[in-house]
Design a protein around this motif. Structure first.
Motif, PDB file in Angstrom:
ATOM      1  N   ARG A 178     -10.937 -13.018   1.473  1.00  0.00           N
ATOM      2  CA  ARG A 178      -9.892 -13.020   2.504  1.00  0.00           C
ATOM      3  C   ARG A 178      -9.075 -11.729   2.466  1.00  0.00           C
ATOM      4  NH1 ARG A 178      -4.634 -13.524   2.950  1.00  0.00           N
ATOM      5  NH2 ARG A 178      -4.391 -13.868   0.739  1.00  0.00           N
ATOM      6  N   VAL A 179      -8.738 -11.279   1.280  1.00  0.00           N
ATOM      7  CA  VAL A 179      -7.959 -10.046   1.170  1.00  0.00           C
ATOM      8  C   VAL A 179      -8.764  -8.856   1.680  1.00  0.00           C
ATOM      9  CG1 VAL A 179      -6.949  -8.424  -0.488  1.00  0.00           C
ATOM     10  CG2 VAL A 179      -6.417 -10.846  -0.653  1.00  0.00           C
ATOM     11  N   ILE A 180     -10.036  -8.788   1.294  1.00  0.00           N
ATOM     12  CA  ILE A 180     -10.879  -7.673   1.746  1.00  0.00           C
ATOM     13  C   ILE A 180     -11.005  -7.669   3.264  1.00  0.00           C
ATOM     14  CG2 ILE A 180     -13.239  -6.775   1.732  1.00  0.00           C
ATOM     15  CD1 ILE A 180     -13.360  -7.733  -1.235  1.00  0.00           C
ATOM     16  N   PHE A 181     -11.363  -8.834   3.832  1.00  0.00           N
ATOM     17  CA  PHE A 181     -11.503  -8.905   5.287  1.00  0.00           C
ATOM     18  C   PHE A 181     -10.153  -8.778   5.984  1.00  0.00           C
ATOM     19  CE2 PHE A 181     -15.486 -11.354   4.270  1.00  0.00           C
ATOM     20  CZ  PHE A 181     -16.344 -10.348   4.669  1.00  0.00           C
ATOM     21  N   GLY A 182      -9.105  -9.325   5.383  1.00  0.00           N
ATOM     22  CA  GLY A 182      -7.781  -9.216   5.975  1.00  0.00           C
ATOM     23  C   GLY A 182      -7.289  -7.783   6.053  1.00  0.00           C
ATOM     24  N   ILE A 183      -7.557  -7.000   5.010  1.00  0.00           N
ATOM     25  CA  ILE A 183      -7.169  -5.591   5.031  1.00  0.00           C
ATOM     26  C   ILE A 183      -7.943  -4.848   6.110  1.00  0.00           C
ATOM     27  CG2 ILE A 183      -7.342  -3.419   3.729  1.00  0.00           C
ATOM     28  CD1 ILE A 183      -6.531  -5.025   1.245  1.00  0.00           C
ATOM     29  N   LYS A 184      -9.242  -5.109   6.196  1.00  0.00           N
ATOM     30  CA  LYS A 184     -10.059  -4.462   7.245  1.00  0.00           C
ATOM     31  C   LYS A 184      -9.549  -4.848   8.626  1.00  0.00           C
ATOM     32  CE  LYS A 184     -13.239  -2.691   4.514  1.00  0.00           C
ATOM     33  NZ  LYS A 184     -13.358  -1.297   4.275  1.00  0.00           N
ATOM     34  N   MET A 185      -9.228  -6.119   8.818  1.00  0.00           N
ATOM     35  CA  MET A 185      -8.753  -6.562  10.122  1.00  0.00           C
ATOM     36  C   MET A 185      -7.355  -6.024  10.421  1.00  0.00           C
ATOM     37  SD  MET A 185     -10.220 -10.409  10.370  1.00  0.00           S
ATOM     38  CE  MET A 185      -9.881 -10.574  12.110  1.00  0.00           C
ATOM     39  N   GLN A 186      -6.504  -5.932   9.398  1.00  0.00           N
ATOM     40  CA  GLN A 186      -5.169  -5.387   9.624  1.00  0.00           C
ATOM     41  C   GLN A 186      -5.237  -3.907   9.972  1.00  0.00           C
ATOM     42  OE1 GLN A 186      -2.347  -7.300   9.737  1.00  0.00           O
ATOM     43  NE2 GLN A 186      -1.449  -5.472  10.611  1.00  0.00           N
ATOM     44  N   LEU A 187      -6.150  -3.178   9.332  1.00  0.00           N
ATOM     45  CA  LEU A 187      -6.328  -1.771   9.686  1.00  0.00           C
ATOM     46  C   LEU A 187      -6.790  -1.645  11.129  1.00  0.00           C
ATOM     47  CD1 LEU A 187      -7.942  -0.393   6.402  1.00  0.00           C
ATOM     48  CD2 LEU A 187      -5.618  -0.017   7.238  1.00  0.00           C
ATOM     49  N   PHE A 188      -7.668  -2.558  11.574  1.00  0.00           N
ATOM     50  CA  PHE A 188      -8.097  -2.582  12.976  1.00  0.00           C
ATOM     51  C   PHE A 188      -6.904  -2.875  13.884  1.00  0.00           C
ATOM     52  CE2 PHE A 188      -9.366  -5.202  16.592  1.00  0.00           C
ATOM     53  CZ  PHE A 188     -10.183  -4.313  17.274  1.00  0.00           C
ATOM     54  N   GLN A 192       0.859  -1.189   0.000  1.00  0.00           N
ATOM     55  CA  GLN A 192       0.000   0.000   0.000  1.00  0.00           C
ATOM     56  C   GLN A 192       0.892   1.235   0.000  1.00  0.00           C
ATOM     57  OE1 GLN A 192      -2.367   0.443   3.507  1.00  0.00           O
ATOM     58  NE2 GLN A 192      -3.776   1.867   2.557  1.00  0.00           N
ATOM     59  N   THR A 193       0.412   2.317  -0.592  1.00  0.00           N
ATOM     60  CA  THR A 193       1.254   3.498  -0.777  1.00  0.00           C
ATOM     61  C   THR A 193       1.808   4.049   0.537  1.00  0.00           C
ATOM     62  OG1 THR A 193      -0.753   4.833  -0.845  1.00  0.00           O
ATOM     63  CG2 THR A 193       0.225   4.222  -2.950  1.00  0.00           C
ATOM     64  N   ASP A 194       1.064   3.926   1.645  1.00  0.00           N
ATOM     65  CA  ASP A 194       1.602   4.410   2.915  1.00  0.00           C
ATOM     66  C   ASP A 194       2.382   3.328   3.666  1.00  0.00           C
ATOM     67  OD1 ASP A 194      -0.415   2.794   3.803  1.00  0.00           O
ATOM     68  OD2 ASP A 194      -1.537   4.369   4.821  1.00  0.00           O
ATOM     69  N   GLY A 195       2.479   2.128   3.082  1.00  0.00           N
ATOM     70  CA  GLY A 195       3.296   1.064   3.642  1.00  0.00           C
ATOM     71  C   GLY A 195       2.679   0.270   4.770  1.00  0.00           C
ATOM     72  N   LEU A 196       1.429   0.542   5.133  1.00  0.00           N
ATOM     73  CA  LEU A 196       0.806  -0.181   6.247  1.00  0.00           C
ATOM     74  C   LEU A 196       0.435  -1.614   5.911  1.00  0.00           C
ATOM     75  CD1 LEU A 196      -1.558   2.529   7.771  1.00  0.00           C
ATOM     76  CD2 LEU A 196       0.595   1.661   8.687  1.00  0.00           C
ATOM     77  N   ILE A 197       0.081  -1.857   4.651  1.00  0.00           N
ATOM     78  CA  ILE A 197      -0.371  -3.188   4.245  1.00  0.00           C
ATOM     79  C   ILE A 197       0.513  -3.683   3.126  1.00  0.00           C
ATOM     80  CG2 ILE A 197      -2.284  -4.518   3.293  1.00  0.00           C
ATOM     81  CD1 ILE A 197      -4.146  -2.432   4.541  1.00  0.00           C
ATOM     82  N   ARG A 198       0.974  -4.936   3.277  1.00  0.00           N
ATOM     83  CA  ARG A 198       1.793  -5.559   2.250  1.00  0.00           C
ATOM     84  C   ARG A 198       1.202  -6.930   1.935  1.00  0.00           C
ATOM     85  NH1 ARG A 198       7.878  -6.980   3.522  1.00  0.00           N
ATOM     86  NH2 ARG A 198       6.781  -8.355   4.929  1.00  0.00           N
ATOM     87  N   SER A 222      -2.217  -1.078  19.162  1.00  0.00           N
ATOM     88  CA  SER A 222      -0.798  -1.417  19.145  1.00  0.00           C
ATOM     89  C   SER A 222      -0.468  -2.708  19.892  1.00  0.00           C
ATOM     90  CB  SER A 222       0.020  -0.263  19.732  1.00  0.00           C
ATOM     91  OG  SER A 222      -0.378  -0.034  21.068  1.00  0.00           O
ATOM     92  N   TRP A 223      -1.387  -3.255  20.656  1.00  0.00           N
ATOM     93  CA  TRP A 223      -1.082  -4.478  21.394  1.00  0.00           C
ATOM     94  C   TRP A 223      -1.125  -5.720  20.512  1.00  0.00           C
ATOM     95  CZ3 TRP A 223      -5.533  -7.522  21.622  1.00  0.00           C
ATOM     96  CH2 TRP A 223      -6.740  -6.850  21.425  1.00  0.00           C
ATOM     97  N   PHE A 224      -1.547  -5.585  19.231  1.00  0.00           N
ATOM     98  CA  PHE A 224      -1.479  -6.697  18.289  1.00  0.00           C
ATOM     99  C   PHE A 224      -0.092  -6.733  17.661  1.00  0.00           C
ATOM    100  CE2 PHE A 224      -6.178  -6.278  17.949  1.00  0.00           C
ATOM    101  CZ  PHE A 224      -6.487  -7.599  18.229  1.00  0.00           C
ATOM    102  N   PRO A 225       0.552  -7.927  17.599  1.00  0.00           N
ATOM    103  CA  PRO A 225       1.834  -8.012  16.881  1.00  0.00           C
ATOM    104  C   PRO A 225       1.638  -7.706  15.398  1.00  0.00           C
ATOM    105  CG  PRO A 225       1.462  -9.969  18.231  1.00  0.00           C
ATOM    106  CD  PRO A 225       0.188  -9.170  18.236  1.00  0.00           C
ATOM    107  N   ASN A 226       2.678  -7.231  14.765  1.00  0.00           N
ATOM    108  CA  ASN A 226       2.617  -6.841  13.362  1.00  0.00           C
ATOM    109  C   ASN A 226       2.233  -8.035  12.485  1.00  0.00           C
ATOM    110  OD1 ASN A 226       2.831  -5.172  11.161  1.00  0.00           O
ATOM    111  ND2 ASN A 226       5.025  -5.481  10.944  1.00  0.00           N
ATOM    112  N   HIS A 227       1.221  -7.886  11.672  1.00  0.00           N
ATOM    113  CA  HIS A 227       0.719  -8.872  10.710  1.00  0.00           C
ATOM    114  C   HIS A 227       0.141 -10.144  11.346  1.00  0.00           C
ATOM    115  CE1 HIS A 227       2.142  -6.556   7.342  1.00  0.00           C
ATOM    116  NE2 HIS A 227       3.318  -6.478   7.904  1.00  0.00           N
ATOM    117  N   PHE A 228       0.036 -10.194  12.672  1.00  0.00           N
ATOM    118  CA  PHE A 228      -0.493 -11.387  13.336  1.00  0.00           C
ATOM    119  C   PHE A 228      -1.942 -11.654  12.939  1.00  0.00           C
ATOM    120  CE2 PHE A 228      -2.824 -13.228  16.934  1.00  0.00           C
ATOM    121  CZ  PHE A 228      -2.185 -14.454  17.009  1.00  0.00           C
ATOM    122  N   ILE A 229      -2.770 -10.627  12.949  1.00  0.00           N
ATOM    123  CA  ILE A 229      -4.188 -10.783  12.621  1.00  0.00           C
ATOM    124  C   ILE A 229      -4.348 -11.237  11.173  1.00  0.00           C
ATOM    125  CG2 ILE A 229      -6.354  -9.526  12.297  1.00  0.00           C
ATOM    126  CD1 ILE A 229      -5.824 -10.085  15.164  1.00  0.00           C
TER     127      ILE A 229
END
Length: 127
Positions: A76-86, A13-19, A91-98
């Protein structure tokens, strides 16, 4: 959400939050579904008596696998992006864990449902 492709990372993603890694493309999952489909046909081969149903099952497995993979990966990608944004907001979720955990459970559930779909179709053909 705009994404850019980088050969070493996949889609970012352009801001780097989602890969989206290259392994998330669904090719491996498609092969798994095709294998499950043909293994199910093999398990029920005695119940498929007519030659037309045998040929149709050989053709139907990759078509159904492709459609299942397309629907499953898209959702999965649609829901995964929504869940990753959540997860990024908490911050208590590890990076990319969800995202990764959701993907694993989603694929396992899809594989089981796909097996039952093929099984149901084969049982219907055997009657």
């Amino acid at each position: 959400v705009p994404f850019n492709y980088f050969s070493e990372y996949g889609y970012v993603q352009t801001d780097g939050l989602i890969r989206i890694n290259k392994t998330c493309s669904g090719f491996i999952f498609l092969n798994v579904l095709i294998t499950i489909g043909y293994a199910t046909v093999y398990l029920f081969k005695q119940q498929i008596t007519s030659p037309q149903n045998k040929i149709f099952s050989i053709i139907a497995v990759p078509v159904l696998a492709y459609l299942t993979c397309l629907i499953s990966n898209s959702s999965r990608v649609i829901f995964g992006i929504k869940m990753q944004l959540f997860a990024n907001d908490h911050s208590w979720f590890p990076n990319h864990f969800i995202h990764e955990t959701f993907g694993v459970f989603y694929f396992i559930i899809t594989c089981v449902l796909y097996f039952f779909l093929i099984q149901k179709i084969l049982v219907k053909w055997s009657n």
